[in-house]
Design a protein around this motif. Structure first.
Motif, PDB file in Angstrom:
ATOM      1  N   ILE A 171      61.851 103.160 -52.922  1.00 58.87           N
ATOM      2  CA  ILE A 171      61.608 104.346 -53.730  1.00 58.87           C
ATOM      3  C   ILE A 171      60.789 103.970 -54.958  1.00 58.87           C
ATOM      4  CG2 ILE A 171      62.710 106.111 -55.163  1.00 58.87           C
ATOM      5  CD1 ILE A 171      65.064 106.053 -53.223  1.00 58.87           C
ATOM      6  N   ASP A 172      59.753 104.730 -55.234  1.00 53.58           N
ATOM      7  CA  ASP A 172      58.920 104.499 -56.421  1.00 53.58           C
ATOM      8  C   ASP A 172      59.433 105.378 -57.553  1.00 53.58           C
ATOM      9  OD1 ASP A 172      57.026 104.211 -58.360  1.00 53.58           O
ATOM     10  OD2 ASP A 172      55.300 104.529 -57.042  1.00 53.58           O
ATOM     11  N   PRO A 173      60.106 104.804 -58.558  1.00 54.21           N
ATOM     12  CA  PRO A 173      60.686 105.623 -59.619  1.00 54.21           C
ATOM     13  C   PRO A 173      59.656 106.189 -60.586  1.00 54.21           C
ATOM     14  CG  PRO A 173      60.989 103.322 -60.141  1.00 54.21           C
ATOM     15  CD  PRO A 173      60.368 103.372 -58.772  1.00 54.21           C
ATOM     16  N   SER A 174      58.412 105.746 -60.469  1.00 58.73           N
ATOM     17  CA  SER A 174      57.406 106.239 -61.407  1.00 58.73           C
ATOM     18  C   SER A 174      56.924 107.643 -61.037  1.00 58.73           C
ATOM     19  CB  SER A 174      56.213 105.280 -61.457  1.00 58.73           C
ATOM     20  OG  SER A 174      55.466 105.324 -60.250  1.00 58.73           O
ATOM     21  N   VAL A 175      57.181 108.090 -59.803  1.00 58.01           N
ATOM     22  CA  VAL A 175      56.748 109.425 -59.382  1.00 58.01           C
ATOM     23  C   VAL A 175      57.650 110.469 -60.038  1.00 58.01           C
ATOM     24  CG1 VAL A 175      56.384 110.971 -57.428  1.00 58.01           C
ATOM     25  CG2 VAL A 175      55.845 108.541 -57.213  1.00 58.01           C
ATOM     26  N   VAL A 176      57.059 111.330 -60.845  1.00 59.74           N
ATOM     27  CA  VAL A 176      57.824 112.298 -61.625  1.00 59.74           C
ATOM     28  C   VAL A 176      58.234 113.495 -60.782  1.00 59.74           C
ATOM     29  CG1 VAL A 176      57.763 113.834 -63.631  1.00 59.74           C
ATOM     30  CG2 VAL A 176      56.658 111.583 -63.739  1.00 59.74           C
ATOM     31  N   LEU A 212      56.686 103.488 -66.057  1.00 53.69           N
ATOM     32  CA  LEU A 212      57.381 102.959 -64.879  1.00 53.69           C
ATOM     33  C   LEU A 212      56.430 102.566 -63.753  1.00 53.69           C
ATOM     34  CD1 LEU A 212      60.337 105.515 -64.704  1.00 53.69           C
ATOM     35  CD2 LEU A 212      60.499 103.086 -65.302  1.00 53.69           C
ATOM     36  N   ASP A 213      55.139 102.643 -64.019  1.00 52.39           N
ATOM     37  CA  ASP A 213      54.139 102.408 -62.978  1.00 52.39           C
ATOM     38  C   ASP A 213      53.918 100.912 -62.778  1.00 52.39           C
ATOM     39  OD1 ASP A 213      52.104 102.472 -61.184  1.00 52.39           O
ATOM     40  OD2 ASP A 213      50.646 103.436 -62.522  1.00 52.39           O
ATOM     41  N   MET A 214      54.284 100.399 -61.589  1.00 50.80           N
ATOM     42  CA  MET A 214      54.116  98.971 -61.314  1.00 50.80           C
ATOM     43  C   MET A 214      52.648  98.577 -61.152  1.00 50.80           C
ATOM     44  SD  MET A 214      55.377  98.615 -57.339  1.00 50.80           S
ATOM     45  CE  MET A 214      54.944  96.876 -57.292  1.00 50.80           C
ATOM     46  N   PHE A 215      51.745  99.570 -61.030  1.00 48.83           N
ATOM     47  CA  PHE A 215      50.316  99.287 -60.919  1.00 48.83           C
ATOM     48  C   PHE A 215      49.590  99.490 -62.246  1.00 48.83           C
ATOM     49  CE2 PHE A 215      51.751 100.610 -56.675  1.00 48.83           C
ATOM     50  CZ  PHE A 215      51.434  99.456 -55.969  1.00 48.83           C
ATOM     51  N   ASN A 216      50.352  99.631 -63.316  1.00 44.27           N
ATOM     52  CA  ASN A 216      49.805  99.760 -64.656  1.00 44.27           C
ATOM     53  C   ASN A 216      49.661  98.366 -65.254  1.00 44.27           C
ATOM     54  OD1 ASN A 216      49.273 100.251 -67.374  1.00 44.27           O
ATOM     55  ND2 ASN A 216      50.797 101.876 -67.570  1.00 44.27           N
ATOM     56  N   THR A 217      48.445  98.025 -65.700  1.00 40.24           N
ATOM     57  CA  THR A 217      48.225  96.681 -66.245  1.00 40.24           C
ATOM     58  C   THR A 217      49.061  96.429 -67.501  1.00 40.24           C
ATOM     59  OG1 THR A 217      46.285  97.507 -67.449  1.00 40.24           O
ATOM     60  CG2 THR A 217      45.894  96.498 -65.289  1.00 40.24           C
ATOM     61  N   ASP A 218      49.409  97.503 -68.208  1.00 38.18           N
ATOM     62  CA  ASP A 218      50.253  97.337 -69.396  1.00 38.18           C
ATOM     63  C   ASP A 218      51.652  96.830 -69.025  1.00 38.18           C
ATOM     64  OD1 ASP A 218      48.216  98.204 -71.023  1.00 38.18           O
ATOM     65  OD2 ASP A 218      48.936 100.271 -71.134  1.00 38.18           O
ATOM     66  N   ASN A 219      52.060  97.053 -67.768  1.00 35.27           N
ATOM     67  CA  ASN A 219      53.387  96.626 -67.314  1.00 35.27           C
ATOM     68  C   ASN A 219      53.380  95.275 -66.616  1.00 35.27           C
ATOM     69  OD1 ASN A 219      54.515  99.024 -68.285  1.00 35.27           O
ATOM     70  ND2 ASN A 219      54.091 100.103 -66.367  1.00 35.27           N
ATOM     71  N   GLY A 220      52.199  94.716 -66.407  1.00 33.53           N
ATOM     72  CA  GLY A 220      52.124  93.388 -65.803  1.00 33.53           C
ATOM     73  C   GLY A 220      51.295  93.292 -64.545  1.00 33.53           C
ATOM     74  N   PHE A 221      50.731  94.424 -64.089  1.00 35.78           N
ATOM     75  CA  PHE A 221      49.931  94.394 -62.861  1.00 35.78           C
ATOM     76  C   PHE A 221      48.579  93.727 -63.115  1.00 35.78           C
ATOM     77  CE2 PHE A 221      46.679  96.379 -60.136  1.00 35.78           C
ATOM     78  CZ  PHE A 221      47.155  95.976 -58.904  1.00 35.78           C
ATOM     79  N   ARG A 222      48.122  92.945 -62.127  1.00 32.70           N
ATOM     80  CA  ARG A 222      46.800  92.346 -62.175  1.00 32.70           C
ATOM     81  C   ARG A 222      46.117  92.533 -60.819  1.00 32.70           C
ATOM     82  NH1 ARG A 222      48.271  92.716 -66.509  1.00 32.70           N
ATOM     83  NH2 ARG A 222      48.420  91.151 -68.190  1.00 32.70           N
ATOM     84  N   TYR A 226      62.820  99.624 -64.279  1.00 27.47           N
ATOM     85  CA  TYR A 226      62.281 100.124 -63.020  1.00 27.47           C
ATOM     86  C   TYR A 226      63.392 100.331 -61.991  1.00 27.47           C
ATOM     87  CZ  TYR A 226      59.087 100.246 -58.975  1.00 27.47           C
ATOM     88  OH  TYR A 226      58.382 100.611 -57.836  1.00 27.47           O
ATOM     89  N   ARG A 227      64.254  99.322 -61.841  1.00 26.14           N
ATOM     90  CA  ARG A 227      65.317  99.399 -60.831  1.00 26.14           C
ATOM     91  C   ARG A 227      66.370 100.435 -61.207  1.00 26.14           C
ATOM     92  NH1 ARG A 227      65.118  92.884 -60.386  1.00 26.14           N
ATOM     93  NH2 ARG A 227      63.546  92.758 -58.721  1.00 26.14           N
ATOM     94  N   THR A 228      66.656 100.548 -62.490  1.00 28.39           N
ATOM     95  CA  THR A 228      67.595 101.579 -62.928  1.00 28.39           C
ATOM     96  C   THR A 228      67.079 102.973 -62.635  1.00 28.39           C
ATOM     97  OG1 THR A 228      68.475 100.155 -64.669  1.00 28.39           O
ATOM     98  CG2 THR A 228      68.863 102.507 -64.895  1.00 28.39           C
ATOM     99  N   ALA A 229      65.783 103.160 -62.915  1.00 28.57           N
ATOM    100  CA  ALA A 229      65.169 104.471 -62.660  1.00 28.57           C
ATOM    101  C   ALA A 229      65.126 104.784 -61.174  1.00 28.57           C
ATOM    102  CB  ALA A 229      63.750 104.484 -63.256  1.00 28.57           C
TER     103      ALA A 229
END
Length: 230
Positions: free
Chosen positions: A184-189, A201-211, A227-230
């Motif tokens: 489940i992708d918790p970033s989807v509102v 919550l976006d795992m593809f956001n570079t601000d969160n660590g994506f490269r 992320y996991r809590t959400a």
């Protein structure tokens, strides 16, 4: 028994459901199965003659009749049985409590054919499926489950479920529910809009660590916990 020759079939691909070749002297037999609740499934039995142990492979929604391990098992002196349950390629209608009755049908058929030992090889989703089967087979009636996970009546005490002689776990996961929860992708509102993403919550956001590849992404413990809590 001869050891498994890991390099004997270098042309084998990574798929669970494919092999290119088997030993030339292999007998291949298609076996239709009818469960005690009238559910229909089928399997393919591979043997070279004289095997006392048969190794079974099954997946909740996949046809394992051409599982990549089959050539290696045959070389090692085991018969192999790849089964397709009653809900091949169908996650929507799949009910695991009914599916293990298909496993029971295969167990009874293989025992009837004279195999001294039947071993269940659970690969990927087949691991949880076979573990579920064995847990119920080892439970004496009337203590087996009498309803599905959804609460619908389905009494497993009514069926003959022979115990397997062994269960092998190969690259398995903890079951469909646990697996899907992790997907489940918790970033989807909003569920009706897959692009409605919360940037925090976006795992593809570079601000969160994506490269971008070929760099490696790295996420902080704080982000992963959120992320996991959400």
């Amino acid at each position: 028994m001869p050891p498994i020759q890991l390099l004997r079939y270098p042309q084998l691909g990574p798929s669970l459901w494919s092999f290119d070749s088997i030993p030339a002297d292999t007998k291949v037999e298609n076996i239709p199965l009818l469960a005690q609740d009238r559910g229909e499934s089928h399997g393919v039995l591979y043997s070279r003659g004289g095997e006392r142990t048969v190794v079974c492979m099954m997946h909740p929604r996949g046809d394992m009749s051409r599982h990549y391990a089959i050539p290696y098992l045959l070389e090692a002196g085991y018969a192999a049985f790849g089964q397709a349950g009653r809900w091949v390629n169908n996650d929507i209608g799949l009910i695991h409590e009914m599916l293990i009755v298909d496993v029971a049908a295969a167990m009874r058929e293989l025992k009837k054919r004279g195999f001294e030992k039947v071993v269940l090889l659970g690969n990927s989703g087949g691991g949880a499926l076979y573990t579920f089967y064995q847990s119920q087979a080892c439970t004496a009636a009337p203590a087996r489950l009498t309803t599905t996970a959804a609460g619908d009546p389905y009494d497993l005490n009514a069926f003959e479920m022979p115990e397997a002689d062994g269960v092998v776990q190969l690259a398995t996961h903890l079951g469909q529910g646990a697996l899907m929860l992790c997907c489940i992708d918790p970033s989807v509102v909003r569920e009706d809009d897959a692009l409605s993403v919360d940037p925090a919550l976006d795992m593809f956001n570079t601000d969160n660590g994506f490269r971008e590849p070929d760099q490696s992404s790295s996420y902080s413990d704080e982000f992963l916990s959120m992320y996991r809590t959400a």
